[in-house]
Design an enzyme around this catalytic site. Structure first.
Site, PDB file in Angstrom:
ATOM      1  N   ASN A  97       0.043   4.324  -0.256  1.00 34.45           N
ATOM      2  CA  ASN A  97      -0.399   5.743   0.362  1.00 34.45           C
ATOM      3  C   ASN A  97      -0.100   6.984  -0.467  1.00 34.45           C
ATOM      4  O   ASN A  97       0.371   7.906  -0.002  1.00 34.45           O
ATOM      5  CB  ASN A  97      -0.047   5.783   1.911  1.00 34.45           C
ATOM      6  CG  ASN A  97      -0.792   6.832   2.507  1.00 34.45           C
ATOM      7  OD1 ASN A  97      -1.801   7.390   2.125  1.00 34.45           O
ATOM      8  ND2 ASN A  97      -0.304   7.233   3.787  1.00 34.45           N
ATOM      9  N   ASN A 134       0.838  -1.164   0.089  1.00 31.59           N
ATOM     10  CA  ASN A 134      -0.039   0.199  -0.037  1.00 31.59           C
ATOM     11  C   ASN A 134       0.847   1.185   0.055  1.00 31.59           C
ATOM     12  O   ASN A 134       1.700   1.480   0.790  1.00 31.59           O
ATOM     13  CB  ASN A 134      -0.935   0.092   1.234  1.00 31.59           C
ATOM     14  CG  ASN A 134      -1.691   1.453   1.327  1.00 31.59           C
ATOM     15  OD1 ASN A 134      -1.319   2.217   0.849  1.00 31.59           O
ATOM     16  ND2 ASN A 134      -3.016   1.030   1.646  1.00 31.59           N
ATOM     17  N   ASP A 155      -3.909  -4.985   0.883  1.00 33.78           N
ATOM     18  CA  ASP A 155      -4.253  -4.241   2.198  1.00 33.78           C
ATOM     19  C   ASP A 155      -5.734  -4.833   2.505  1.00 33.78           C
ATOM     20  O   ASP A 155      -6.563  -4.114   1.635  1.00 33.78           O
ATOM     21  CB  ASP A 155      -4.151  -2.793   2.181  1.00 33.78           C
ATOM     22  CG  ASP A 155      -4.577  -2.173   3.325  1.00 33.78           C
ATOM     23  OD1 ASP A 155      -4.674  -2.848   4.297  1.00 33.78           O
ATOM     24  OD2 ASP A 155      -4.361  -0.838   3.633  1.00 33.78           O
ATOM     25  N   GLU A 163      -3.933   1.953  -2.864  1.00 34.64           N
ATOM     26  CA  GLU A 163      -3.869   3.238  -2.483  1.00 34.64           C
ATOM     27  C   GLU A 163      -2.986   4.155  -3.446  1.00 34.64           C
ATOM     28  O   GLU A 163      -2.375   4.931  -2.840  1.00 34.64           O
ATOM     29  CB  GLU A 163      -3.742   3.390  -0.994  1.00 34.64           C
ATOM     30  CG  GLU A 163      -4.558   4.638  -0.472  1.00 34.64           C
ATOM     31  CD  GLU A 163      -4.545   4.932   1.202  1.00 34.64           C
ATOM     32  OE1 GLU A 163      -5.047   5.823   1.524  1.00 34.64           O
ATOM     33  OE2 GLU A 163      -4.051   3.947   1.789  1.00 34.64           O
ATOM     34  N   ASP A 175       3.448   4.431   5.009  1.00 36.58           N
ATOM     35  CA  ASP A 175       3.087   4.078   6.452  1.00 36.58           C
ATOM     36  C   ASP A 175       2.804   2.397   6.415  1.00 36.58           C
ATOM     37  O   ASP A 175       2.690   1.692   7.382  1.00 36.58           O
ATOM     38  CB  ASP A 175       1.734   4.571   6.936  1.00 36.58           C
ATOM     39  CG  ASP A 175       0.547   4.523   6.050  1.00 36.58           C
ATOM     40  OD1 ASP A 175       0.694   4.035   4.856  1.00 36.58           O
ATOM     41  OD2 ASP A 175      -0.532   4.914   6.814  1.00 36.58           O
ATOM     42  N   ASN A 193      -6.846  -4.669   5.336  1.00 37.45           N
ATOM     43  CA  ASN A 193      -7.497  -3.795   6.478  1.00 37.45           C
ATOM     44  C   ASN A 193      -8.036  -4.561   7.802  1.00 37.45           C
ATOM     45  O   ASN A 193      -8.962  -4.093   8.428  1.00 37.45           O
ATOM     46  CB  ASN A 193      -8.348  -2.686   5.966  1.00 37.45           C
ATOM     47  CG  ASN A 193      -7.739  -1.403   5.773  1.00 37.45           C
ATOM     48  OD1 ASN A 193      -6.958  -1.025   6.665  1.00 37.45           O
ATOM     49  ND2 ASN A 193      -7.963  -0.902   4.632  1.00 37.45           N
TER      50      ASN A 193
END
Length: 259
Positions: free
Chosen positions: A9, A7, A148, A35, A245, A150
């Site tokens: 970000n 991911n 991801d 993302e 992150d 989550n």
């Protein structure tokens, strides 16, 4: 066959932090990104180009939000964007390439951490995605579903599990959903085939020096069909540089895919 998932970000931010300088050294066959936060076709070439790879994307309709992508140096027979459910497909959450012996997907499950409305959207996605995964299990193909998700599955998968039992990403309902993916549908958490150690995380909050202290969550997965369980050879979480992150999850499989 080496597969990396990350991911980013924001693809522009990750490239600015050196992602594309690092990736060639990994000799990956497929690189799944989540993302991306971009309309990939409108980006300058430096964000869309990795020598030796073709880029495929599935963007969100909303600019600067969500989006998934795959770099592959293996030519796909077919590319699929979306799971056939409009709410998810508008947000660019699933991209799949068919490589013949295996199909590889980049998956971005919604986060519910922004509040009750987004948590309800996450539950709607999980319901639709479970039905989609059930169809995948019935189509006779092998899959590597990267991304991801989550959700941290078990207490071993996050540093502060006791304090997060009422937080999105470790809610009982979410964990039961992953139980169904693994136990009912038969998918396999490929990382745990070769690494059962604690302290193995892929995401860290930007607060409280979480990265430095390794107070993280393992919410990025490569989830495979059961026929690939015996093909998993190695797994690594790369932490020497920080592009996002999240950290890159690198996995090797005993698979030969014609180029």
């Amino acid at each position: 066959m080496r597969v990396i998932t990350l991911n980013v970000n924001g693809i522009r931010a990750a490239v600015g932090k050196g992602l594309y300088a690092w990736l060639p050294s990994q000799d990956a066959d497929v690189i799944c990104l989540q993302e991306t936060k971009a309309q990939l076709g409108a980006l300058p070439a430096r964000y869309r180009t990795l020598p030796g790879y073709a880029l495929y994307g599935c963007d969100a309709e909303r600019k600067g939000y969500s989006g998934v992508a795959i770099f592959t140096r293996l030519p796909p027979r077919e590319v699929r964007c979306g799971i056939g459910w409009e709410e998810a497909d508008r947000e660019g959450r699933y991209l799949q390439i068919d490589l013949g012996p295996v199909r590889v997907a980049s998956v971005y499950v919604p986060s519910g951490s922004a509040g009750p409305e987004r948590q309800e959207a996450k539950y709607r996605f999980l319901d639709a995605f479970l039905a989609f995964l059930r169809r995948l299990r019935g189509d006779g193909h092998e899959y590597i579903l990267c991304g991801d998700w989550n959700i941290a599955h078990r207490p071993i998968d996050l540093a502060n599990w006791r304090g997060n039992q009422r937080n999105s990403g470790f809610l009982p309902e979410e964990r039961v959903w992953l139980d169904r993916v693994f136990d009912e549908l038969g998918f396999v958490d490929a990382f745990r085939v070769v690494n059962r150690e604690p302290g193995q995380y892929t995401w860290w909050s930007n607060r409280g020096r979480a990265w430095e202290k390794n107070v993280g969550w393992r919410i990025d997965y490569q989830i495979v069909t059961p026929g690939l369980r015996g093909r998993v050879r190695a797994a690594a979480i790369y932490r020497e540089q920080r592009f996002s992150d999240h950290a890159p999850l690198i996995m090797d499989y005993d698979l030969e895919v014609p180029g």
